[in-house]
Motif scaffolding. Structure first.
Motif, mmCIF file in Angstrom:
data_model
loop_
_atom_site.group_PDB
_atom_site.id
_atom_site.type_symbol
_atom_site.label_atom_id
_atom_site.label_comp_id
_atom_site.label_asym_id
_atom_site.label_seq_id
_atom_site.Cartn_x
_atom_site.Cartn_y
_atom_site.Cartn_z
ATOM 1 N N MET A 275 67.224 28.913 -24.295
ATOM 2 C CA MET A 275 66.556 27.642 -24.576
ATOM 3 C C MET A 275 66.273 26.923 -23.265
ATOM 4 O O MET A 275 67.058 26.990 -22.323
ATOM 5 C CB MET A 275 67.438 26.760 -25.476
ATOM 6 N N ALA A 276 65.125 26.234 -23.200
ATOM 7 C CA ALA A 276 64.746 25.558 -21.978
ATOM 8 C C ALA A 276 65.786 24.527 -21.597
ATOM 9 O O ALA A 276 66.382 23.861 -22.449
ATOM 10 C CB ALA A 276 63.383 24.883 -22.166
ATOM 11 N N HIS A 277 65.990 24.395 -20.298
ATOM 12 C CA HIS A 277 66.951 23.434 -19.793
ATOM 13 C C HIS A 277 66.447 22.014 -20.034
ATOM 14 O O HIS A 277 65.274 21.708 -19.830
ATOM 15 C CB HIS A 277 67.165 23.636 -18.294
ATOM 16 N N VAL A 278 67.315 21.119 -20.526
ATOM 17 C CA VAL A 278 66.950 19.729 -20.734
ATOM 18 C C VAL A 278 67.974 18.854 -20.053
ATOM 19 O O VAL A 278 69.134 19.216 -19.897
ATOM 20 C CB VAL A 278 66.899 19.373 -22.251
ATOM 21 N N THR A 279 67.517 17.689 -19.610
ATOM 22 C CA THR A 279 68.415 16.723 -18.973
ATOM 23 C C THR A 279 69.076 15.892 -20.050
ATOM 24 O O THR A 279 68.388 15.320 -20.902
ATOM 25 C CB THR A 279 67.625 15.812 -18.025
ATOM 26 N N LYS A 280 70.378 15.800 -20.009
ATOM 27 C CA LYS A 280 71.103 15.073 -21.050
ATOM 28 C C LYS A 280 71.921 13.937 -20.456
ATOM 29 O O LYS A 280 72.374 14.000 -19.326
ATOM 30 C CB LYS A 280 72.036 16.015 -21.825
ATOM 31 N N THR A 281 72.079 12.906 -21.267
ATOM 32 C CA THR A 281 73.013 11.843 -20.942
ATOM 33 C C THR A 281 74.394 12.340 -21.314
ATOM 34 O O THR A 281 74.540 13.392 -21.959
ATOM 35 C CB THR A 281 72.673 10.583 -21.752
ATOM 36 N N PRO A 282 75.445 11.592 -20.957
ATOM 37 C CA PRO A 282 76.781 12.032 -21.366
ATOM 38 C C PRO A 282 76.933 12.210 -22.875
ATOM 39 O O PRO A 282 77.750 12.988 -23.315
ATOM 40 C CB PRO A 282 77.670 10.894 -20.841
ATOM 41 N N ALA A 283 76.153 11.491 -23.668
ATOM 42 C CA ALA A 283 76.303 11.574 -25.119
ATOM 43 C C ALA A 283 75.282 12.524 -25.748
ATOM 44 O O ALA A 283 75.638 13.428 -26.485
ATOM 45 C CB ALA A 283 76.169 10.186 -25.747
ATOM 46 N N PHE A 284 73.998 12.324 -25.426
ATOM 47 C CA PHE A 284 72.961 13.123 -26.059
ATOM 48 C C PHE A 284 71.681 13.019 -25.245
ATOM 49 O O PHE A 284 71.557 12.201 -24.323
ATOM 50 C CB PHE A 284 72.707 12.670 -27.503
ATOM 51 N N ASP A 285 70.726 13.852 -25.591
ATOM 52 C CA ASP A 285 69.441 13.893 -24.912
ATOM 53 C C ASP A 285 68.705 12.559 -25.092
ATOM 54 O O ASP A 285 68.662 11.999 -26.182
ATOM 55 C CB ASP A 285 68.615 15.040 -25.497
ATOM 56 N N ARG A 286 68.098 12.086 -24.011
ATOM 57 C CA ARG A 286 67.397 10.802 -24.066
ATOM 58 C C ARG A 286 66.235 10.795 -25.065
ATOM 59 O O ARG A 286 65.797 9.729 -25.505
ATOM 60 C CB ARG A 286 66.866 10.440 -22.674
ATOM 61 N N ARG A 287 65.726 11.967 -25.390
ATOM 62 C CA ARG A 287 64.593 12.035 -26.298
ATOM 63 C C ARG A 287 64.943 11.597 -27.717
ATOM 64 O O ARG A 287 64.051 11.367 -28.542
ATOM 65 C CB ARG A 287 64.008 13.446 -26.283
ATOM 66 N N VAL A 288 66.227 11.451 -28.003
ATOM 67 C CA VAL A 288 66.633 10.882 -29.292
ATOM 68 C C VAL A 288 66.042 9.481 -29.463
ATOM 69 O O VAL A 288 65.716 9.061 -30.579
ATOM 70 C CB VAL A 288 68.173 10.846 -29.392
ATOM 71 N N TRP A 289 65.870 8.753 -28.348
ATOM 72 C CA TRP A 289 65.341 7.386 -28.445
ATOM 73 C C TRP A 289 63.876 7.378 -28.866
ATOM 74 O O TRP A 289 63.391 6.375 -29.415
ATOM 75 C CB TRP A 289 65.540 6.638 -27.130
ATOM 76 N N LEU A 290 63.158 8.464 -28.622
ATOM 77 C CA LEU A 290 61.797 8.558 -29.150
ATOM 78 C C LEU A 290 61.820 8.666 -30.679
ATOM 79 O O LEU A 290 60.958 8.113 -31.368
ATOM 80 C CB LEU A 290 61.080 9.764 -28.546
ATOM 81 N N LEU A 291 62.816 9.376 -31.198
ATOM 82 C CA LEU A 291 62.987 9.418 -32.651
ATOM 83 C C LEU A 291 63.341 8.028 -33.180
ATOM 84 O O LEU A 291 62.884 7.624 -34.260
ATOM 85 C CB LEU A 291 64.079 10.419 -33.024
ATOM 86 N N ALA A 292 64.163 7.288 -32.418
ATOM 87 C CA ALA A 292 64.523 5.928 -32.831
ATOM 88 C C ALA A 292 63.279 5.048 -32.905
ATOM 89 O O ALA A 292 63.150 4.213 -33.818
ATOM 90 C CB ALA A 292 65.543 5.334 -31.862
ATOM 91 N N LEU A 293 62.354 5.214 -31.952
ATOM 92 C CA LEU A 293 61.107 4.444 -31.986
ATOM 93 C C LEU A 293 60.299 4.776 -33.240
ATOM 94 O O LEU A 293 59.728 3.882 -33.883
ATOM 95 C CB LEU A 293 60.288 4.730 -30.730
ATOM 96 N N ALA A 294 60.244 6.051 -33.590
ATOM 97 C CA ALA A 294 59.520 6.442 -34.800
ATOM 98 C C ALA A 294 60.180 5.851 -36.045
ATOM 99 O O ALA A 294 59.492 5.350 -36.950
ATOM 100 C CB ALA A 294 59.464 7.970 -34.898
ATOM 101 N N PHE A 295 61.512 5.886 -36.103
ATOM 102 C CA PHE A 295 62.217 5.272 -37.234
ATOM 103 C C PHE A 295 62.007 3.759 -37.251
ATOM 104 O O PHE A 295 61.969 3.140 -38.320
ATOM 105 C CB PHE A 295 63.707 5.601 -37.176
ATOM 106 N N PHE A 296 61.865 3.162 -36.072
ATOM 107 C CA PHE A 296 61.577 1.729 -35.987
ATOM 108 C C PHE A 296 60.251 1.420 -36.683
ATOM 109 O O PHE A 296 60.146 0.466 -37.466
ATOM 110 C CB PHE A 296 61.524 1.312 -34.516
ATOM 111 N N ALA A 297 59.244 2.248 -36.413
ATOM 112 C CA ALA A 297 57.940 2.043 -37.040
ATOM 113 C C ALA A 297 58.019 2.240 -38.550
ATOM 114 O O ALA A 297 57.450 1.443 -39.323
ATOM 115 C CB ALA A 297 56.922 3.007 -36.428
ATOM 116 N N ILE A 298 58.739 3.273 -38.992
ATOM 117 C CA ILE A 298 58.843 3.557 -40.427
ATOM 118 C C ILE A 298 59.625 2.460 -41.142
ATOM 119 O O ILE A 298 59.253 2.014 -42.238
ATOM 120 C CB ILE A 298 59.479 4.939 -40.641
#
Length: 413
Positions: free
Chosen positions: A1-24
């Motif tokens: 799997m491609a290497h991804v940069t992660k925070t100590p807790a989880f991948d920062r891209r989770v916040w993009l999902l949070a933005l989508a849930f914000f809209a919904i």
């Protein structure tokens, strides 16, 4: 799997999902704040305008578990990006609606798209974190819904009341497109789901054959009906009590702050004192609070404070009920939680439709707190009866259908 940069807790891209849930989350909940202006603009009654909410909620409740099973084998990235794009287009169509029937059709499409996105996003959020941090990643993604109540709904309601209700849907469209573009550019390409582990359509409904699950979920359907019987028409009720457009924004801001506070401490209180006690306390507090709201009259301070408590209790109940269901049927954990989420939307559809029927038969929208209060009382009685039945089954040594632990843990919780 491609290497991804992660925070100590989880991948920062989770916040993009949070933005989508914000809209919904904003899209579903903001209609309450623009309901009076929407009804006037489309030349329909307030109860008819309320069906914009109940139609969306009904289709989401029915489609989410079905589509989650049917799309389980589709790679997450294209599924998420396409469903979000469809959601944005549906909201743009809502903003351009020339009449009431067209608007209802666009809300059905939006619900369909959201019901595809949400379960796929849950699964993706879990894959963007280490095994020991998946709960944190899911919580971060879903925080978008909570924040939408605090920020998105008051802003969306203000925009709609200030510039016309279509502006609210354009606001949601813009938020969704930003989230979709970010996810399209930033999500990893190697994200095909583990098809061998994806539950099929029949498996997603299997927990409903479990007596303990049914006893655990039945009360929540009633109190979700009670919640949305009032919330759908909250803007109309406050307008009938003499609130200005600016004061409506204050009311919805208070509601959002209450939801944020309830979500922040609801789970902790369940861990400390047991989900069973927290559910009971929240129901009793909600009943007392709705009596206060029913007597609040035209006072902005009294109404805002009561609505804040109303929102707080809503979000006390949700995590506590989730924890309670997990203790009742740990062997069906994720499926039960998904069904509970659909139950909330089904309750929203029934609650808003029931209030529409009452309004058509002469009940003033300003009196809906009393309707919600009566329904919450019915939910409390049903909760007590179902809890007694679960406790009786535990004492008799019943085992949950399909094996697993007895519900003793749920009795203690």
């Amino acid at each position: 799997m491609a290497h991804v940069t992660k925070t100590p807790a989880f991948d920062r891209r989770v916040w993009l999902l949070a933005l989508a849930f914000f809209a919904i989350g904003t899209d579903f909940n903001v209609v309450s704040g623009i309901l009076p202006s929407l009804a006037r603009s489309l030349d329909v009654s307030v109860p008819a305008a309320g069906q914009v909410v109940s139609t969306y909620a009904l289709f989401y409740a029915v489609c989410a578990p079905v589509l989650a099973g049917l799309t389980a084998h589709i790679p997450r990235k294209p599924l998420i990006v396409i469903s979000l794009t469809a959601f944005a287009l549906a909201n743009a169509a809502s903003a351009l609606s020339p009449n009431y029937a067209f608007l209802i059709g666009t809300r059905i499409v939006a619900a369909f798209a959201a019901s595809v996105f949400s379960p796929a996003a849950y699964g993706l959020a879990a894959t963007l974190a280490r095994a020991d941090r998946r709960g944190a990643a899911l919580s971060a993604a879903l925080s978008g819904i909570t924040i939408s109540l605090v920020v998105g709904v008051p802003i969306g309601a203000y925009i709609g009341n200030r510039f016309g209700w279509p502006a609210t849907f354009w606001f949601v469209t813009a938020l969704t497109l930003i989230g979709a573009a970010g996810l399209a550019m930033r999500l990893p390409h190697v994200d095909t789901p583990a098809t061998a582990q994806a539950p099929g359509l029949a498996a997603r409904f299997a927990p409903l054959a479990n007596r303990e699950v049914l006893l655990g979920m039945a009360p929540s359907l009633v109190w979700y009906v009670a919640m949305f019987a009032l919330f759908t028409y909250l803007g109309a009720a406050m307008t009938e009590r003499g609130m200005t457009k600016e004061e409506l924004s204050v009311i919805y801001g208070a509601f959002g702050v209450g939801c944020l506070f309830g979500n922040h401490i609801g789970g902790k209180l369940s861990d400390w004192f047991g989900s069973q006690r927290i559910v009971a306390i929240a129901l009793v507090l909600q009943i007392a609070n709705l009596v206060w709201l029913g007597l609040a009259g035209s006072s902005l301070i009294a109404n805002a404070c009561s609505v804040a408590i109303y929102g707080m209790n809503m979000w006390f109940l949700f995590p506590a009920q989730q924890s309670r269901l997990l203790s009742i049927a740990p062997q069906h954990g994720p499926l039960v939680l998904a069904l509970n989420n659909s139950t909330m939307y089904l309750g929203g559809a029934i609650g808003s439709a029931a209030s529409a029927l009452l309004i058509r038969h002469g009940i003033a929208t300003a009196q809906l707190p009393w309707v919600s209060c009566a329904l919450f009382f019915a939910g409390l009685v049903l909760f007590a009866l179902c809890s007694w039945a679960l406790r009786r089954d535990a004492l008799r040594g019943r085992q949950p259908a399909g094996g697993g632990k007895s519900p003793n843990q749920s009795v203690r919780n």
